[in-house]
Design an enzyme around this catalytic site. Structure first.
Site, PDB file in Angstrom:
ATOM      1  N   ASP A 230      12.252 106.782  96.598  1.00 19.34           N
ATOM      2  CA  ASP A 230      12.460 105.118  96.350  1.00 19.34           C
ATOM      3  C   ASP A 230      13.370 104.822  97.644  1.00 19.34           C
ATOM      4  OD1 ASP A 230      11.934 102.401  96.028  1.00 19.34           O
ATOM      5  OD2 ASP A 230      12.164 102.808  93.692  1.00 19.34           O
TER       6      ASP A 230
HETATM    7  C1  BGC Z   1      11.421  99.622  94.777  1.00 20.57           C
HETATM    8  C2  BGC Z   1       9.998 100.042  95.231  1.00 20.57           C
HETATM    9  C3  BGC Z   1       9.695  99.449  96.694  1.00 20.57           C
HETATM   10  C4  BGC Z   1      10.857  99.806  97.726  1.00 20.57           C
HETATM   11  C5  BGC Z   1      10.239  99.245  99.018  1.00 20.57           C
HETATM   12  C6  BGC Z   1      12.335  99.558  95.789  1.00 20.57           C
HETATM   13  O1  BGC Z   1      13.539  98.847  95.420  1.00 20.57           O
HETATM   14  O2  BGC Z   1      11.706  99.745  93.630  1.00 20.57           O
HETATM   15  O3  BGC Z   1       8.853  99.692  94.338  1.00 20.57           O
HETATM   16  O4  BGC Z   1       8.517 100.149  97.123  1.00 20.57           O
HETATM   17  O5  BGC Z   1      11.883  99.185  97.204  1.00 20.57           O
HETATM   18  O6  BGC Z   1      10.433  97.844  99.137  1.00 20.57           O
END
Ligand code: BGC
Length: 757
Positions: A230
């Site tokens: 993530d």
């Molecule tokens: C979120 C993800 C997301 C990523 C990119 C993160 O903060 O938890 O679900 O895909 O950001 O935006």
């Protein structure tokens, strides 16, 4: 593969390290010298969110125009995997047209607690429903040549302290619930990538977690895709590679040297780096090969139609005492700001930039003229707006109030403080219902709320965050052009205090202890036989479905058998509609502590009035199994099970009993004098040994005096055998004491033989 290995063979260590982090916020690294292209990774999962590098007046990133589809909470409620597949395919088409190769979604985490701020982005409290829906979405997407990145692996069930919290989850709950959903997804749809989450799992960051990534995901489930972190979830590049995270996102060129240094210092093997690069390049080249030769514009109207049909199948009619469907010739008032400005999507990384959202107030023009009163505007209770709404309600035959959660209440990044609707909504509904006895409430929420006015209104339609076509779908459902067929993918509890994780959510001192174990959602409420507001699987229709002829193709089965189940469902009402048939396995009596009931299959069937169809389901050992923590495997306990067919976990129409005969002995099972009798009896040698000694045991029970205190009456043989069975939770040691003629040597020999000596 060979091509990729050849490329890796030509890479310098520095290039390999750079490949293991993004090239920027939304791309992988490009290495021109070796012909490695960059690919784009973009949120998802409810539409395409491709940033274009500009900001709006509030400072928020602007993304390309895209179609906004219903949120995952809605999609799962369709109980129709075809809906998820179509959404996946449509988003895939948009990705291709926008030159995006990886979609960051779907979000498949289990809804552990109704207050999790991202519940709208997740499918269900049940791993079967969540897993099947996610797998269908992924299959639709990947068939287009766009990779899914299923997230967030795993036990990522809250937003509070989301980057630091340790989810303290027991092995059994992990295997049966929190990881089980990902296991199903991996096996049914082979996602090209999977996102390791922010949180720690039992103390170890998900991105560094060898147990979940290397052991479970890779070794046990045979996963061959790319593990991506993530955004900013990696804390040590070396530990991430060791743990099994291949790609650190977003771009992290400043820390690439950590990998180089670790290899040079001998603390990280270069083979592990090569392995990570190989997984990344596999993904990159596969995705790259599916790019369109030339970019085409997105077909927004086709996407809108898919969003509309999906929402029609997903909205849940929670309550209806006959007021719906509405008669357009009546005087109707639409009340509430959300009638004009529906909350059609949740906030955060899944937010899509659409220009095509349609409100119910606009869509209703196709039916009739309604009077409109705003009712609330902003978070506060506005007495003037409520007074105006009451006036409109008084002169209407029917008042439809639109209520829901705002982005300051439910969103990515924080959890909800409570399970209430904003007070301005509750006050409005109460005031309107007090003057109009024909009140309908339309709810826009991503998770359960309390409905303290439930008895005062006649109908409640939950439309969730239903995507850009939510207004059209809402009106068509309200007026009966479409028949509601969504069913709840999570339980609506009566009170927050009733919820299984109430005492430990969101946790303290950096940990969230999952003490409710496998008793998540309905598994808890059903086992405890607790009252709830709306049970799991609940959803009403404008027609009536009846079930008959439930048949099982056998009465007894063993671990290698499949159980065939068939049942007929008939539309006995006057309107076409879709039945959502749910199959539950119910456990009446079992030596293992386990949820009393679990969803094991479901199917949605469209039926014309009077039409009947036969449905067929197949169950396997796993559908009757629990995770045996001691032996590290799924096991099916012997015993009687009920196969229940119904339209919610509490609305069971038919049931039939089946007996599971034997179970497989775990390969790593070892016997000794403290082995439990119930385990010994599962072994053919143990079974044989004791079946020839039943007289001896009953004799032993009598002679030991244990069975002889019943006012002098000698227990019957049957009573004594029953008593012997009650001893089966004891070890061999204890039962051996009741065998007067068997020697210790014979028992020791039995143990050796069972151990294969
Ligand atoms: C979120 C993800 C997301 C990523 C990119 C993160 O903060 O938890 O679900 O895909 O950001 O935006």
């Amino acid at each position: 593969m060979d091509r990729i290995r050849t490329i890796i063979g030509k890479m310098t260590l520095e290039e390999k390290a750079s490949m293991c982090s993004g090239g920027g916020c939304w791309t992988t690294e490009e290495i021109k010298r070796l012909g490695i292209p960059e690919i784009w990774l973009t949120d998802g999962p409810h539409g395409l969110r491709k940033h274009i590098g500009r900001k709006d007046s509030t400072g928020a990133d602007i993304s390309e125009l895209a179609v906004s589809f219903p949120s995952a909470v809605a999609t799962a409620s369709s109980f129709n995997t075809e809906v998820a597949r179509r959404i996946g395919a449509e988003i895939g088409e948009e990705c291709l047209r926008e030159n995006v190769q990886v979609l960051l979604g779907p979000g498949a985490n289990i809804k552990r607690h109704p207050l999790c701020g991202r519940n709208f982005e997740y499918f269900s409290e049940d791993p079967l429903l969540a897993g099947e829906t996610a797998a269908a979405f992924i299959n639709g997407l990947q068939e287009k040549g766009v990779a899914a990145c299923v997230k967030h692996f795993c036990a990522n069930n809250q937003e509070t302290w989301r980057m630091t919290i340790s989810s303290e989850v027991g092995e059994r709950a992990l295997r049966e619930i929190y990881a089980a959903v990902f296991e199903r997804i991996v096996k049914k749809s082979k996602p090209w990538s999977i996102m390791a989450s922010y949180n720690r799992i039992n103390g170890v960051y998900a991105t560094e977690n060898r147990k979940t990534i290397r052991e479970m995901l890779r070794k046990e489930w045979g996963y061959e895709g790319c593990v991506i972190s993530d955004w900013c979830a990696v804390h040590s590049r070396e530990e991430a590679i060791k743990g099994g995270t291949c790609l650190t996102m977003p771009g992290a060129s400043g820390t690439d040297h950590e990998i180089v240094d670790a290899v040079r210092a001998g603390t990280l093997s270069e083979e592990l780096v090569d392995e990570a690069v190989e997984y990344i390049l596999n993904l990159v080249f596969w995705a790259d090969s599916h790019r369109l030769p030339e970019q085409k514009p997105i077909d927004f109207s086709h996407g809108h139609e898919v969003a509309y049909m999906s929402e029609v199948e997903s909205a849940v009619l929670l309550k209806n005492d006959g007021l719906l469907p509405l008669d357009p010739s009546k005087r109707i008032a639409f009340i509430g700001d959300m009638a004009e400005f529906p909350r059609y999507q949740g906030g955060g990384s899944s937010m899509v930039n659409t220009e095509n959202s349609v409100s119910a107030l606009a869509a209703v023009k196709g039916y009739c003229d309604v009077t409109f009163a705003r009712g609330y505007n902003g978070p506060e209770v506005d007495d003037d707006l409520i007074a105006e709404a009451v006036k409109a309600a008084k002169t209407a035959d029917v008042a439809v109030v639109f209520a829901g959660l705002s982005s300051i209440t439910e969103n990515e990044g924080f959890d909800r403080p409570d399970m209430e609707l904003p007070e301005n909504n509750n006050a409005l509904i109460r005031a309107v219902a007090a003057v109009n006895s024909n009140t309908v409430v339309v709810l826009h929420t991503g998770s359960p709320v309390t409905v303290p006015w439930e008895d005062d209104v006649r109908s409640i339609l939950q439309v969730f965050y239903g995507g850009e076509a939510v207004g059209e779908a809402t009106c068509d459902l309200l007026f009966g052009r479409r028949n509601p067929s969504g069913h709840l993918a999570e339980t609506w509890p009566l009170r927050l205090e009733d919820t299984p994780a109430y005492l430990t959510f969101p946790g303290d001192s950096g940990t969230a202890r999952y003490i409710e174990d496998v008793y998540v959602g309905y598994r808890y409420y059903e086992t405890r036989k607790m009252p709830v507001r709306y049970p799991f699987g609940h959803g009403l229709s404008y027609t009536v479905f009846e079930y008959s002829d439930l048949k099982l193709d056998k009465e007894k089965f063993g671990p290698d058998d499949e159980v065939g189940v068939s049942v007929k469902v008939k539309n006995t009402g006057n309107m076409a509609g879709s039945a959502v048939t749910q199959l539950y396995v119910y456990v009446n009596k079992c030596p293992i502590m386990r949820p009393s009931v679990e969803l094991r299959a479901f199917e949605k069937t469209e039926l014309q009035p009077g039409e009947e169809k036969e449905l067929k389901f197949t169950l396997t050992k796993r559908d009757f199994s629990y995770w045996d923590t001691k032996h590290g495997c799924f096991r099916m306990p012997r015993g009687k099970y009920e196969i229940r067919i119904g339209s919610s976990v509490r609305d069971i129409a038919l049931s039939a009993t089946i007996e599971a005969e034997d179970e497989i002995i775990p390969e790593n099972m070892r016997y000794d004098i403290m082995s439990l009798m119930e385990d010994v009896l599962k072994h053919p040698l143990g079974k044989e040994f004791f079946s020839t000694r039943s007289d001896e045991i009953t004799d032993g029970l009598l002679r030991s005096g244990i069975a002889g205190h019943n006012k002098g009456r000698t227990p019957t043989k049957e009573e004594l055998l029953e008593m012997a069975e009650a001893l089966y939770s004891q070890p061999l040691l204890v039962v051996g004491m009741y065998l007067p003629y068997t020697t210790d040597e014979e028992i020791a020999e039995l143990i050796d033989r069972m151990n294969g000596k």
